[in-house]
Every structure is written in structure tokens, then in C-alpha cells.
Design an enzyme around this catalytic site. Structure first.
Site, PDB file in Angstrom:
ATOM      1  N   GLU A 224       0.853  -1.185   0.000  1.00 15.18           N
ATOM      2  CA  GLU A 224       0.000   0.000   0.000  1.00 15.18           C
ATOM      3  C   GLU A 224       0.893   1.240   0.000  1.00 15.18           C
ATOM      4  OE1 GLU A 224      -3.467   0.299   0.168  1.00 15.18           O
ATOM      5  OE2 GLU A 224      -3.681  -1.849  -0.064  1.00 15.18           O
ATOM      6  N   ASP A 235      -4.698  -3.776   6.380  1.00 17.84           N
ATOM      7  CA  ASP A 235      -5.200  -4.317   5.117  1.00 17.84           C
ATOM      8  C   ASP A 235      -5.820  -5.703   5.344  1.00 17.84           C
ATOM      9  OD1 ASP A 235      -5.216  -4.431   2.006  1.00 17.84           O
ATOM     10  OD2 ASP A 235      -4.171  -6.262   2.603  1.00 17.84           O
ATOM     11  N   LYS A 239      -9.787  -6.947   4.957  1.00 17.96           N
ATOM     12  CA  LYS A 239     -10.217  -8.116   4.182  1.00 17.96           C
ATOM     13  C   LYS A 239     -10.951  -9.118   5.081  1.00 17.96           C
ATOM     14  CE  LYS A 239      -6.595  -7.628   0.711  1.00 17.96           C
ATOM     15  NZ  LYS A 239      -5.171  -7.820   0.454  1.00 17.96           N
TER      16      LYS A 239
HETATM   17  N1  LIG Z   1      -3.408  -2.201  -7.094  1.00 17.29           N
HETATM   18  C1  LIG Z   1      -3.851  -3.431  -6.834  1.00 17.29           C
HETATM   19  O1  LIG Z   1      -3.223  -4.404  -7.239  1.00 17.29           O
HETATM   20  C2  LIG Z   1      -5.131  -3.653  -6.069  1.00 17.29           C
HETATM   21  C3  LIG Z   1      -5.538  -4.950  -5.783  1.00 17.29           C
HETATM   22  C4  LIG Z   1      -6.775  -5.161  -5.139  1.00 17.29           C
HETATM   23  C5  LIG Z   1      -7.528  -4.065  -4.748  1.00 17.29           C
HETATM   24  N2  LIG Z   1      -7.089  -2.799  -5.003  1.00 17.29           N
HETATM   25  C6  LIG Z   1      -7.926  -1.654  -4.587  1.00 17.29           C
HETATM   26  O2  LIG Z   1      -8.393  -0.993  -5.760  1.00 17.29           O
HETATM   27  C7  LIG Z   1      -8.505   0.417  -5.508  1.00 17.29           C
HETATM   28  C8  LIG Z   1      -7.701   1.160  -6.575  1.00 17.29           C
HETATM   29  O3  LIG Z   1      -6.331   0.793  -6.534  1.00 17.29           O
HETATM   30  P1  LIG Z   1      -5.269   1.494  -7.491  1.00 17.29           P
HETATM   31  O4  LIG Z   1      -4.000   0.733  -7.337  1.00 17.29           O
HETATM   32  O5  LIG Z   1      -5.866   1.685  -8.822  1.00 17.29           O
HETATM   33  O6  LIG Z   1      -5.127   2.940  -6.771  1.00 17.29           O
HETATM   34  P2  LIG Z   1      -4.456   4.254  -7.362  1.00 17.29           P
HETATM   35  O7  LIG Z   1      -3.619   3.955  -8.538  1.00 17.29           O
HETATM   36  O8  LIG Z   1      -3.884   4.973  -6.200  1.00 17.29           O
HETATM   37  O9  LIG Z   1      -5.717   5.111  -7.906  1.00 17.29           O
HETATM   38  C9  LIG Z   1      -6.714   5.623  -7.061  1.00 17.29           C
HETATM   39  C10 LIG Z   1      -7.645   6.486  -7.885  1.00 17.29           C
HETATM   40  O10 LIG Z   1      -8.708   6.922  -7.029  1.00 17.29           O
HETATM   41  C11 LIG Z   1      -8.900   8.315  -7.229  1.00 17.29           C
HETATM   42  N3  LIG Z   1      -9.515   8.895  -6.041  1.00 17.29           N
HETATM   43  C12 LIG Z   1      -9.057   8.925  -4.777  1.00 17.29           C
HETATM   44  N4  LIG Z   1      -9.938   9.523  -3.959  1.00 17.29           N
HETATM   45  C13 LIG Z   1     -10.982   9.901  -4.743  1.00 17.29           C
HETATM   46  C14 LIG Z   1     -12.213  10.581  -4.493  1.00 17.29           C
HETATM   47  N5  LIG Z   1     -12.533  11.009  -3.281  1.00 17.29           N
HETATM   48  N6  LIG Z   1     -13.030  10.776  -5.550  1.00 17.29           N
HETATM   49  C15 LIG Z   1     -12.721  10.359  -6.799  1.00 17.29           C
HETATM   50  N7  LIG Z   1     -11.561   9.715  -7.080  1.00 17.29           N
HETATM   51  C16 LIG Z   1     -10.710   9.496  -6.067  1.00 17.29           C
HETATM   52  C17 LIG Z   1      -7.510   8.843  -7.513  1.00 17.29           C
HETATM   53  O11 LIG Z   1      -7.610  10.109  -8.107  1.00 17.29           O
HETATM   54  P3  LIG Z   1      -6.375  11.135  -8.080  1.00 17.29           P
HETATM   55  O12 LIG Z   1      -5.398  10.594  -9.100  1.00 17.29           O
HETATM   56  O13 LIG Z   1      -6.972  12.427  -8.512  1.00 17.29           O
HETATM   57  O14 LIG Z   1      -5.846  11.146  -6.687  1.00 17.29           O
HETATM   58  C18 LIG Z   1      -7.011   7.753  -8.457  1.00 17.29           C
HETATM   59  O15 LIG Z   1      -7.512   7.978  -9.754  1.00 17.29           O
HETATM   60  C19 LIG Z   1      -8.017   0.641  -4.092  1.00 17.29           C
HETATM   61  O16 LIG Z   1      -9.137   0.687  -3.221  1.00 17.29           O
HETATM   62  C20 LIG Z   1      -7.180  -0.588  -3.807  1.00 17.29           C
HETATM   63  O17 LIG Z   1      -7.126  -0.902  -2.432  1.00 17.29           O
HETATM   64  C21 LIG Z   1      -5.926  -2.570  -5.664  1.00 17.29           C
END
Ligand SMILES: NC(=O)c1ccc[n+]([C@@H]2O[C@H](COP(=O)([O-])OP(=O)(O)OC[C@H]3O[C@@H](n4cnc5c(N)ncnc54)[C@H](OP(=O)(O)O)[C@@H]3O)[C@@H](O)[C@H]2O)c1
Length: 355
Positions: A224, A235, A239
Site C-alpha cells: 500500500e 489491510d 479483508k
Molecule cells: N493495485 C492493486 O493491485 C489492487 C488490488 C486489489 C484491490 N485494489 C484496490 O483498488 C482500488 C484502486 O487501486 P489502485 O491501485 O488503482 O489505486 P491508485 O492507482 O492509487 O488510484 C486511485 C484512484 O482513485 C482516485 N480517487 C481517490 N480519492 C478519490 C475521491 N474522493 N473521488 C474520486 N476519485 C478518487 C484517484 O484520483 P487522483 O489521481 O486524482 O488522486 C485515483 O484515480 C483501491 O481501493 C485498492 O485498495 C488494488
């Protein structure tokens, strides 16, 4: 059926999802009769919303192009700060009322999780269901903090609220329990569900330093952004709460999980456990205890024959204890962004198949 998608959050997961939709477009049409178009993308830094009327090309966004824009560190077009993501979501939902009425509107929620409150995802899910949209999310927050409330709302609205990606990416956990175990009662579970801590403990067994292993997970984009969420067990607790709520009918939040992280574990302790023929894993566990459900996350010394002890550094596993099938093991051998994006895709197909 052509589904209109509103993407709330456009980070790594959502952008991979957009590409996956494109790569699988033909298969989705052929095997499922499903087509999709992205009509709005909403982030904190800005949003892009397609007009409701106009030529076929203009009423949808070129989401793959916008994905490249954001991946290159630039902003979405109409992102004049201060942005108002909730306001944009409200307007986008209103503009797509027609699709919502026909059950063709899906909100894809992939925002960053606030682990203390489950927001802003819970609000996004509530608003979307209230407007007649289905919701799919990879975010742990909604199921970990508010599953009971949100699933009731979805049922009342005759819409789906799905979150396969919240635990073990696209490997079926919630789908498995919901769709393939009719009349089976799940009585408890045990698992290793956080890759970062499992990787660090395995690296320490191999004589490496805690910080070096953590840095490697951060560089790989697996840890994270705030590593304490992994290290302190938050985390895994989120889960565990989501799993306990959905599989055991608990009504808990991550704060109700008895949580112990791996921060205080020294290489000496890991080595000593290993010498005694045991292995240290961060184990998530929940079981029914009378009417309530007890859940915990803590480092456990496991005997070597335990399936969880045998997991490799990047493997996750969940063991479900059931009444009719004994113990069922689900093992995830590797994880990737594609797997999380697939979780969202599989949720979209669950919606399509339910029509
Ligand atoms: N990465 C993985 O492998 C993985 C695996 C399982 C689950 N997840 C879950 O999937 C989700 C996304 O992960 P990610 O890796 O794609 O995260 P990320 O790359 O950090 O992207 C997060 C996105 O959410 C947007 N955001 C944050 N707060 C917001 C709000 N209040 N309103 C609208 N948009 C908002 C951000 O916008 P800005 O760019 O403007 O900040 C960004 O576009 C998370 O909850 C994570 O825990 C991820």
C-alpha cells in the site's frame, strides 16, 4: 446489451480494466452479448464526462487515450481545480437516468481506501445504487464497513453490488461462495491474505532485512502507498472484516478485528521459529462464536504441514471451513494488476448474466 460505465477512480486498476475491456471486446460480445462504453471518469484531480447526446463517437469517452494521459502524469481534460468528484458523480448519474432505468448503468469504483472509515467508496456506492446503477468495486471499504446496509440497498433497488476484487484479486472467493456452494454453510475461515507481509516474513526467513523486503514490495507497487496499512495488519483486517461480513453474516468493521501486525518481529525471531521447523505467517481468521463472529489477524507459528505454512512469498490462500464439504482451500499463486482488473470484469459479467 450495451452497458454505460462511470469510472470513479482512474488509477492503476481502473486503467488496466479499460485496456482489458478493449482486449476482450470481441469475446465479450460473442460469448456474453456484452458491450460497454465509458461515459464518465471521475478522480480527485479532475474528471471527464461525455455528452449525453451527439454522434455515437461523441457520447462515449476514449478511455484508453485518457488512461495514457493520466499514466503520463497529466490531468483529465475538464480538471480545473478545485474538483468536486461527488458533484460530478451526481450529475453523471442524473444524465444517465435512462440507462439506469434499463439496468444498463454500472459504476466502477476504484478509489483509494480510507481504512478508518471506508470512505469515500461507501458514499459512492450509496449514491450509485440510489440512482439505479449497479456497482462493482475492487475497494475493500464498502464490504468491510457497510456490507449489510449496502447489500440491502442493492436488493431493494434490484441492482447488484459486487466486489470480487476486494480479496485475492480476481481469484473467486465471494463468487465461489455465492454461486457454487448452494446450501453449504461456511462456519469459519483462516487465511494469508496480505502479500506484502507474507513476502517480508519469507524474505526474513531467507536472511534478508525487513526494510529491504518492504522496499521491494513498494517498488513492485504491491505494498500500500502507506506501508503501515500492510505492516500493522490493517489491510488484512479490512479483508477479514469483508470476508466475515459476507461469508459469516457478521456485522463488523476492521476495528472489530483483533489486530496484531508484524512490525515488532525481528529477523532473530523468524530464524528461531524456522529452526524449530515452524513458519511464521500473518494469519487472518474468523469463526462463529455463538451468535457473534470473532475475527483476528496475528502472526502465528504454523507447523510445517499446515497448508498456510507452505505458501510461497507471493502466494495467498483462504481455507473455508464448511458444514458439508469440510475444509476448502483457495490458493492464489501470483498476483497482478490484470487479476484485479479481471475481478471487475467478472463482476460486470455477473451483472450481465443476471439479466
Ligand atoms: N493495485 C492493486 O493491485 C489492487 C488490488 C486489489 C484491490 N485494489 C484496490 O483498488 C482500488 C484502486 O487501486 P489502485 O491501485 O488503482 O489505486 P491508485 O492507482 O492509487 O488510484 C486511485 C484512484 O482513485 C482516485 N480517487 C481517490 N480519492 C478519490 C475521491 N474522493 N473521488 C474520486 N476519485 C478518487 C484517484 O484520483 P487522483 O489521481 O486524482 O488522486 C485515483 O484515480 C483501491 O481501493 C485498492 O485498495 C488494488
Amino acid at each position: 446489451v450495451k452497458y454505460d460505465l462511470i469510472l470513479v477512480g482512474f488509477g492503476n486498476v481502473a486503467r488496466r480494466f479499460v485496456d482489458l475491456l478493449h482486449e476482450r471486446r470481441r469475446q465479450l460480445a460473442r460469448d456474453f452479448g456484452v458491450d460497454t462504453r465509458v461515459v464518465a471518469i471521475i478522480t480527485r484531480h479532475g474528471s471527464a464526462v461525455a455528452p449525453r447526446t451527439g454522434s455515437a463517437a461523441s457520447v462515449e469517452l476514449d478511455a484508453r487515450r485518457l488512461a495514457r494521459v493520466v499514466a503520463a502524469g497529466r490531468r483529465l481534460e475538464s480538471g480545473a481545480p478545485p474538483s468536486d468528484p461527488l458533484g460530478v458523480l451526481d450529475r453523471a448519474l442524473r444524465a444517465r437516468r435512462g440507462a439506469a432505468k434499463q439496468g444498463r448503468l454500472i459504476v466502477v469504483e476504484t478509489t483509494t481506501l480510507d481504512i478508518k472509515r471506508g470512505e469515500p467508496a461507501i458514499t459512492h456506492v450509496e449514491k450509485s445504487l440510489a440512482a439505479g446503477a449497479h456497482v462493482v468495486t475492487a475497494n475493500k471499504g464498502p464490504a468491510a464497513f457497510a456490507w449489510d446496509r449496502l447489500s440491502r440497498r442493492a436488493a431493494r433497488a434490484n441492482r447488484r453490488f459486487l466486489f470480487e476484487g476486494a480479496v485475492m484479486d480476481g481469484v473467486p472467493v465471494f463468487n465461489l461462495a455465492r454461486d457454487t456452494l448452494p446450501a453449504v454453510s461456511i462456519e469459519g475461515f483462516r487465511g494469508v491474505v496480505n502479500t506484502t507481509t507474507n513476502f517480508i516474513l519469507s524474505a526474513m526467513e531467507a536472511g534478508r532485512e525487513f526494510d529491504a523486503a518492504l522496499s521491494e514490495m513498494q517498488a513492485a507497487g504491491i505494498a500500500e502507498a502507506d506501508a503501515s496499512l500492510d505492516i500493522d495488519g490493517w489491510d488484512a483486517a479490512a479483508k477479514t472484516s469483508a470476508l466475515a461480513n459476507v461469508l459469516l453474516g457478521a456485522r463488523m468493521t476492521p476495528a472489530d478485528v483483533d489486530r496484531h501486525g508484524i512490525g515488532g518481529i525481528t529477523p532473530a525471531r523468524v530464524a528461531e521459529v524456522r529452526r524449530s521447523g515452524r513458519r511464521l505467517k500473518l494469519v487472518a481468521e474468523a469463526r462463529r462464536d455463538g451468535k457473534r463472529v470473532a475475527a483476528g489477524v496475528k502472526p502465528v507459528e504454523l507447523p510445517e504441514h499446515d497448508l498456510l505454512a507452505q505458501l510461497g512469498p507471493e502466494e495467498n490462500s483462504l481455507l473455508l471451513r464448511t458444514d458439508l464439504l469440510g475444509e476448502i482451500a483457495i490458493v492464489q499463486r501470483s498476483s497482478s494488476l490484470t487479476q484485479t482488473a479481471y475481478a471487475l470484469l467478472s463482476d460486470v459479467l455477473t451483472i450481465a448474466r443476471g439479466r
